[in-house]
Every structure is written in C-alpha cells, then in structure tokens.
Design an enzyme around this catalytic site. Structure first.
Site, short mmCIF file in Angstrom:
data_model
loop_
_atom_site.label_atom_id
_atom_site.label_comp_id
_atom_site.label_asym_id
_atom_site.label_seq_id
_atom_site.Cartn_x
_atom_site.Cartn_y
_atom_site.Cartn_z
N GLY A 8 45.47 35.90 41.84
CA GLY A 8 45.00 37.16 41.29
C GLY A 8 46.07 37.78 40.40
N VAL A 9 45.80 38.99 39.94
CA VAL A 9 46.78 39.65 39.10
C VAL A 9 47.52 40.69 39.94
CG1 VAL A 9 45.67 39.28 36.89
CG2 VAL A 9 44.94 41.18 38.30
N GLU B 90 42.17 32.38 36.60
CA GLU B 90 41.53 33.20 35.56
C GLU B 90 42.50 33.64 34.48
OE1 GLU B 90 38.41 35.70 38.22
OE2 GLU B 90 40.53 35.92 38.59
N ASN C 282 39.02 48.74 40.93
CA ASN C 282 38.87 47.91 39.73
C ASN C 282 37.54 47.14 39.69
OD1 ASN C 282 41.51 48.66 39.15
ND2 ASN C 282 42.34 46.88 40.19
N ILE D 204 42.22 45.65 49.18
CA ILE D 204 42.49 47.02 49.59
C ILE D 204 42.73 47.04 51.10
CG2 ILE D 204 41.49 49.35 49.80
CD1 ILE D 204 41.80 48.80 46.90
O1 0RQ Z 1 47.36 52.78 44.13
O2 0RQ Z 1 48.24 52.64 41.88
O3 0RQ Z 1 47.66 54.83 42.90
O4 0RQ Z 1 49.63 53.53 43.72
O5 0RQ Z 1 45.55 50.71 45.33
O6 0RQ Z 1 47.38 48.58 45.14
O7 0RQ Z 1 49.19 47.58 46.50
O8 0RQ Z 1 49.59 48.02 44.01
O9 0RQ Z 1 48.08 46.17 44.88
O10 0RQ Z 1 47.93 45.90 42.33
O11 0RQ Z 1 47.58 44.00 43.95
O12 0RQ Z 1 45.89 45.84 43.73
C1 0RQ Z 1 42.77 45.04 45.56
C2 0RQ Z 1 43.17 46.73 43.77
C3 0RQ Z 1 45.09 45.52 44.83
C4 0RQ Z 1 43.57 44.26 43.30
C5 0RQ Z 1 43.61 45.40 44.37
C6 0RQ Z 1 46.08 51.58 46.33
C7 0RQ Z 1 47.58 51.49 46.13
C8 0RQ Z 1 47.65 51.47 44.62
C9 0RQ Z 1 46.82 49.14 43.98
P1 0RQ Z 1 48.30 53.51 43.07
P2 0RQ Z 1 48.67 47.62 45.11
P3 0RQ Z 1 47.44 45.43 43.63
C10 0RQ Z 1 41.82 37.98 39.77
C11 0RQ Z 1 41.14 38.33 41.07
C12 0RQ Z 1 40.06 42.74 43.03
C13 0RQ Z 1 39.91 41.76 41.92
C14 0RQ Z 1 40.58 40.44 42.13
C15 0RQ Z 1 42.17 44.05 42.75
C16 0RQ Z 1 46.46 50.62 44.23
O13 0RQ Z 1 44.05 43.10 43.86
O14 0RQ Z 1 41.74 44.72 41.84
O15 0RQ Z 1 41.09 40.12 43.19
N1 0RQ Z 1 41.44 43.05 43.36
N2 0RQ Z 1 40.57 39.64 41.10
O16 0RQ Z 1 48.22 52.59 46.70
C17 0RQ Z 1 44.01 53.55 49.69
C18 0RQ Z 1 44.12 51.49 50.79
C19 0RQ Z 1 44.81 50.96 49.66
C20 0RQ Z 1 45.03 51.82 48.58
C21 0RQ Z 1 45.83 49.83 48.10
N3 0RQ Z 1 43.87 50.73 51.86
N4 0RQ Z 1 43.73 52.77 50.75
N5 0RQ Z 1 44.64 53.11 48.58
N6 0RQ Z 1 45.67 51.09 47.64
N7 0RQ Z 1 45.32 49.74 49.35
C22 0RQ Z 1 41.79 38.94 38.59
C23 0RQ Z 1 40.43 39.18 37.99
O17 0RQ Z 1 39.45 39.00 38.58
C24 0RQ Z 1 40.33 39.68 36.61
#
Ligand code: 0RQ
Length: 503
Positions: free
Chosen positions: A268-269, A293, A383, A363
């Site tokens: 993932g990213v 991807e 996202n 998440i």
């Molecule tokens: O919030 O930016 O306000 O601080 O979510 O979380 O920990 O920085 O992690 O950048 O890896 O994102 C699932 C969103 C994780 C991503 C997700 C809040 C946290 C932060 C980001 P802030 P992190 P990441 C290939 C595969 C779906 C698509 C996918 C994603 C922000 O991995 O978009 O996998 N995945 N695609 O604070 C409240 C919780 C939280 C929370 C995290 N439990 N409750 N806020 N956050 N957990 C790519 C493509 O498909 C294109």
C-alpha cells in the site's frame, strides 16, 4: 506538429485550457486520468473550476460527476471541490477538500474496488461517459498515445467516452515511452478469456493507447509536474510494524512455505508500507518482484540495490528527487518497470495466480480480524478502499497493518467490533501492529481473538479488550463468534462523546 504532438490532425486541435473547459457542460459525467497523484490532467480541471465559480456566482450551480483512476491532486480534486463543482466522485480519493465535502454530506461518493471501476463502466453501471480528460506524455505520428506516469482507467475512458480532451504534458519524462503494457483483451462476459499473464514481468499488451481521433475535441499542452512529496523517514511505530512483518516473512522462509525470493509483493501507500520496503533492503533479500499498484521512491531504491529485480504497477508516483533519479538512470529503470491498466494490476485472476503478498494499512481491526480501511467511527470517510480489497481477497498472504493506537494514544487500533467493514475476517490472514503480529491462518474465531488480543493490542487497552472478550464468551447469545451487541460499538461512541476510547 510539435515535439510531443506528432500527428498533424491532432495538432490542429490544440487550444488553451479555458477553451477546452468550455466543452464540458453541467451534469456531464467526466472521466479523468490520475492515480495516486500521478498522471492527472492539470490545466483543464482548473480552468473548469474557474468557469464553475463564475457560473455559481451568477446563480447557476455547475456540477459534474467525476470518475478517475484513484486519488489525484489539488489541481483536480482540490480545485473542483473548492468551487462545489462535483455532485458525484468515484473511486479512491485523498484530497482534504473532497473529504470535507463528502463528510459534510454535500458530495456523493462511491467507494468501489479499483479493479471494478473499468468493468463497471463497460457494463454501463455508471451510465454514459460524456467526456474523458486524459493526460498523456505524447501523441505519435499515427495518432496513438504515449501514456503518462499513471495508466489507471485511461484505456477504458478513451474507449468508452463520447468525447476526448487530451492534455499533453511535456514535463513527463520522455523515457516513459515503452514502459506501459496496455491490454485490450478483456472482453465482456460471457466471452471473456483467461488473462495470459503468468509472471509479474510478462507483457501481454502494447505500449500505446489506441485512439479514435474523431472523438478528440481538444488537445491542451501543459508543462506541469505531478504533485508528489517525498516521504518522511519512517517513525518508530512504522519501524516496529515493519520489524514484526519481516521477522514473520523470515520464519515463513525457514519453514519452507516461501522461498527467499518470497512471492510478488503488493504494498500500500504511506509511512508503514515505506518502512516495510526499507526493511526488506536490510533483510538481505535480492531478486524479489513487485506486482502492485504504485511505484514510489522507496521502490526505485530497491530496484537500484537489486532487492527488487522488477516492479509492475499502474502508477509511477515519484517525488521530485525520485524523478531526478529515474531520469539519470532511465535505461536501467525502464527495463525493470511496467505500468498496466488498473483492472490488470489489480485483477483478482492474476493476483490469485501470482500468489501476491499483500501488505496494506488499515484504520482498525476487531478481535476476529474484520478490517476497517476507510471510516473513522463508522461514518467519516478517510480515503477509500483503493486496491486493498482486490489484493486482500485474492493474495497468497494478506497482511493488514496499523499502529496499535491513534491520536496520541486515545484510540485503539484493535476494537471489539469494527465500526465499518471493508475486509471481512475471511480475507484477513495476518494483523500487525507495533505491539506484535497475529498469524490468523488456520484459526477459528475465538482462537483468532486470543492471538490478536495477546499480540497486537496496546497495554492501555489490553485489559479492557480481554475483559470484553471474557464476558462475551460467558454471556454472548451464542458462542461461535462471541459478542455483547449493546457494548460492541461502545468504544467508538465513547470516542465520539469524549474524544477518547479510554474509560
Ligand atoms: O490522521 O492524518 O489526521 O494524523 O488516519 O493514518 O497512521 O498515518 O496511516 O497513512 O498508512 O493511512 C487506512 C488511511 C492508513 C490508508 C489508511 C488516522 C491517523 C491519521 C492516517 P491524521 P496513518 P496511513 C494501495 C492500497 C485504504 C486504501 C489502501 C488507506 C490518518 O492505509 O487509505 O489500502 N488505506 N490502498 O491519525 C481515528 C483510528 C485511526 C485514525 C488512523 N482508528 N481512528 N483516526 N487514523 N487510525 C493504494 C491504493 O489503493 C491507491
């Protein structure tokens, strides 16, 4: 003709972005290029946003439906969202202005698997595509198109749209020519044939997009960079997650379930994914492959070091430093990188055949391994599911990763029941947090819960979760997947009420 536009007929359609934007009308369905900040149109969407702003100031709201490959950038999603110019958006997005409007309830958003977008368009599920706005890096003498830094759904947009606006971006490296593999063999059911891709490096298509020149209504020249910022160095939690995952892969090799070449990696990213990739380099692996991807800076480095022998993706999402590195060593990289349409990069048939190792962020997960990748507290979208579902369901190994807490320790990444389900317990094989790794393969629900609580939960939440599980095992309506329904989502409600899941 110009250096990048070698076809005289199409050169005759060159016009400014504002003039091209005039060809898009309110209510239209507009399919645009772009995947994770790469290869999106940069001039026409901004000109269109300016037009929308003028129209709505005069009391004539101007909205369109926007389809893309995945996330774009401020010049597209940001510009259109700020003028309230979209009534519908799909699939993956990550722009703060778009997210704000979706969560305010002012913009309808359809979050679907990235591999589904193209076929749902061909099936007619989204209705007619009025206009495609596609960035390319050049137009060849015969009118075929040199794709840009992402392929995404562009093949489908060019084939399915009534009209086409091309942005030819001189900024894109010339060396992209030849790195794409555009497959035209996906017929509609019931006439589909197997996709003849047996290895990540197989070429099954052609390097150029076909083009029906009669559909082209404008060609716009640009010279603008993709918007990709370099990653921060991995933080401590990401490094720990990476460490647990790398130890696990090492054990799988020792047990003989994987060879030291592993299997094609999907990553993932984001921060954690980057830390895992960086960790592979120090783990002594060489000659690996990626079927994924997005190719980011970290992957270029792995290719350079020989850790990866090649990478297949749909988007080439590099920072300015990454672009410089690529341009300085074009011959080396262009023989080791392939860009494909996203219905092929994410195709269930191919992912299952290759046996990918899928590693995606999340998440939250619950004690049984259901995963929420998209929503905070059940209702606020981040996202989108992106390609995580395509890979999680079909890979040889599907791994989900997150820090054990979020927002300064107030939120647990492992909860009694996820507040939104993107990946069911049936698709999750491994859960990793900074606390440790839960290998769920071959385990039944209560066994899964014990391993997840033991290995993955932060100490601040562990007694609470253990207590929930113990009481659920005692008092649940039935004992296969024990739950206390009135309490299962109480952690999320407490977060909404008090800003913290802690008692
Ligand atoms: O919030 O930016 O306000 O601080 O979510 O979380 O920990 O920085 O992690 O950048 O890896 O994102 C699932 C969103 C994780 C991503 C997700 C809040 C946290 C932060 C980001 P802030 P992190 P990441 C290939 C595969 C779906 C698509 C996918 C994603 C922000 O991995 O978009 O996998 N995945 N695609 O604070 C409240 C919780 C939280 C929370 C995290 N439990 N409750 N806020 N956050 N957990 C790519 C493509 O498909 C294109």
């Amino acid at each position: 003709v110009t250096e990048r536009i070698l076809h005289p007929g199409l050169a005759g359609k060159i016009m400014g972005a504002a003039q091209a934007a005039e060809l898009i009308q309110p209510g239209m369905t507009v399919a645009m290029s772009g995947f994770t900040g790469a290869g999106y149109p940069k001039a026409v969407p901004q000109a269109l946003a300016a037009r929308m702003e003028t129209a709505s100031a005069a009391g004539h709201p101007f909205k369109i439906k926007v389809l893309t490959g995945a996330s774009t950038a401020p010049e597209l999603d940001g510009a259109l969202a700020r003028v309230e110019g979209m009534e519908l958006r799909l699939p993956y997005q990550s722009d703060p202005a778009v997210r704000e409007r979706i969560n305010a309830g002012n913009l309808e958003y359809i979050d679907i698997h990235l591999s589904h977008v193209a076929q749902h368009t061909w099936f007619g599920f989204f209705g007619k595509i009025d206009v495609a706005v596609v960035e390319v890096s050049g137009i060849r003498e015969d009118g075929s198109l040199i794709p840009s830094s992402s392929v995404g759904n562009n093949m489908t947009w060019l084939e399915q749209a009534d009209k086409i606006i091309l942005e030819v971006n001189r900024w894109q490296p010339e060396a992209l020519a030849g790195m794409h593999d555009i497959y035209y063999g996906t017929a509609l059911p019931p006439d589909r044939k197997p996709i003849p891709l047996l290895h990540p490096d197989d070429r099954i298509g052609q390097p150029w997009f076909r083009l029906d020149q009669d559909k082209v209504i404008a060609v716009v020249e640009t010279n603008d960079p993709d918007r990709n910022s370099p990653f921060n160095p991995p933080d401590e939690a990401s490094q720990r997650i990476a460490g647990h995952l790398l130890d696990f892969l090492g054990r799988e090799v020792k047990r003989g379930r994987l060879t030291d070449k592993l299997l094609p990696l999907q990553s993932g990213v984001g921060n954690i994914a980057n830390a895992v990739l960086a960790g592979l380099a120090t783990g002594g692996y060489t000659g690996l492959s990626a079927y994924t991807e997005v190719i980011q800076d970290g992957m270029l480095q792995l290719i350079k070091e020989g850790v990866l022998r090649m990478a297949s993706a749909t988007s080439f999402s590099l920072s300015p430093a990454g672009i410089e590195e690529f341009n300085a060593n074009v011959d080396f990289y262009s023989r080791r990188i392939l860009l494909r349409p996203q219905e092929i990069s994410n195709h269930p048939e191919v992912i299952r055949r290759l046996g990918c190792i899928a590693m995606n962020g999340m998440i939250e997960a619950d004690i049984y391994g259901n995963v929420n990748s998209t929503h905070i507290a059940g209702s606020r979208i981040m996202n989108g599911i992106g390609g995580s579902g395509d890979f999680a369901r079909n890979s040889y190994l599907s791994v989900f990763m997150a820090p054990s807490t979020a927002k300064g320790g107030k939120i647990s990444g492992i909860v009694p029941m996820v507040s939104h389900v993107d990946h069911t317990e049936h698709d999750t094989m491994v859960v990793v947090t900074d606390q440790g790794l839960a290998d769920l393969r071959g385990l039944a629900p209560k066994q899964r819960a014990r391993v997840i609580i033991e290995n993955c939960v932060h100490p601040d939440f562990k007694p609470m979760l253990q207590d929930y599980f113990d009481r659920a095992c005692r008092d649940s309506y039935a004992k296969h997947t024990p739950h206390l329904l009135p309490e299962a989502l109480s952690w999320h409600q407490r977060f909404i009420d008090t800003g913290s899941m802690l008692l």
